[in-house]
Motif scaffolding. Sequence first.
Motif, PDB file in Angstrom:
ATOM      1  N   ALA A 143       0.833  -1.211   0.000  1.00  0.00           N
ATOM      2  CA  ALA A 143       0.000   0.000   0.000  1.00  0.00           C
ATOM      3  C   ALA A 143       0.862   1.253   0.000  1.00  0.00           C
ATOM      4  O   ALA A 143       0.573   2.228  -0.711  1.00  0.00           O
ATOM      5  N   GLU A 149      -4.463   1.011   6.799  1.00  0.00           N
ATOM      6  CA  GLU A 149      -3.350   0.184   7.281  1.00  0.00           C
ATOM      7  C   GLU A 149      -3.158   0.330   8.784  1.00  0.00           C
ATOM      8  O   GLU A 149      -2.881  -0.652   9.488  1.00  0.00           O
ATOM      9  N   THR A 197      -5.762   5.677   2.816  1.00  0.00           N
ATOM     10  CA  THR A 197      -4.997   4.435   2.714  1.00  0.00           C
ATOM     11  C   THR A 197      -4.176   4.184   3.970  1.00  0.00           C
ATOM     12  O   THR A 197      -4.150   3.053   4.501  1.00  0.00           O
TER      13      THR A 197
END
Length: 309
Positions: free
Chosen positions: A218, A294, A290
């Motif tokens: 990512a 995570e 994003t």
Amino acid sequence: MPDQDPRRPGRRLLLAGVGSALLLPVAGCGIRLEDDAPRLPLVPTRRPVPAEALLVALTRECDRLAASAARATDPTAAALAPLHARQHTVLRATLLGQGVPASGLDEPRPTASPVVTVSPVPVTSAALARLEAQSAAAATRFADVETSLLPTVAALHAQRYAAAVVLGVPVSVTGPQVSGTAVDRLAAATDGARYLVQVAAARSAGSRRSRAVATLGALDDLAGDLVRPDQPAPALGRPLPYPVRTAADVDRLVTEVLGDLRATLGAELAGLTATDAAGGLAAASRWLGTVEVEAHRWGLLLSPFPGLR
């Protein structure tokens, strides 16, 4: 011929003076009218704030999402209720401070019948995720809001992005690559995070290693969005903040790395939106969203305004 009262002219003057005295305070006291109030002479009308209709709609959306999340059957979805309630509180207070009328900032609540009690309809996580995703995809519509509000709006839409992904609905947020004054600082922060997550992946096994590899992927995708005229050579090594030997060390390292990266991105939101508000909002919601996803996968709590509050 009727008798003339010598006092009448004075009375006329007196009444005229009283009328003037009554008008003067109205003209100078800054009375604020509702938008649909009749136009009165000498009373100023309120000038809407930039993108007011969108901001009012967003404030009410936060209220609706808080109510929906509170009825969610899934604990992860239900945990979003206080986040949306906080967003509603912040936006509402901000708009009230800028003179927006209180009417319209809250969703109307249905009045309960004194005879029949209706149980609230439960909300599935998939339904809530779709609402979050729809809101996240609309980030660029807010490009015309006041500059000082852009970081708050960007962080809010990053929360929407993260919530949708965590609940299982991918979000499509299109926008230009990240360029401008913030690139060097974002690149440095992202490169440092990638290196430390590589260490975490190398020193873990099983599901923890798989999670570290996914987080690294990512971050690699985010780094690919950075436009750098002079791409620096990657650092061969960086000092670790402490020895990383156990699974607990790995968890600590990654959560700290992602928490620091989230804070760095939050600090750069103003720079991302400074020259291209629409592109900056899209990039911020995708980037910060994003990192928020995570961080959540490693145990950090989702935030109503990632990187800011």
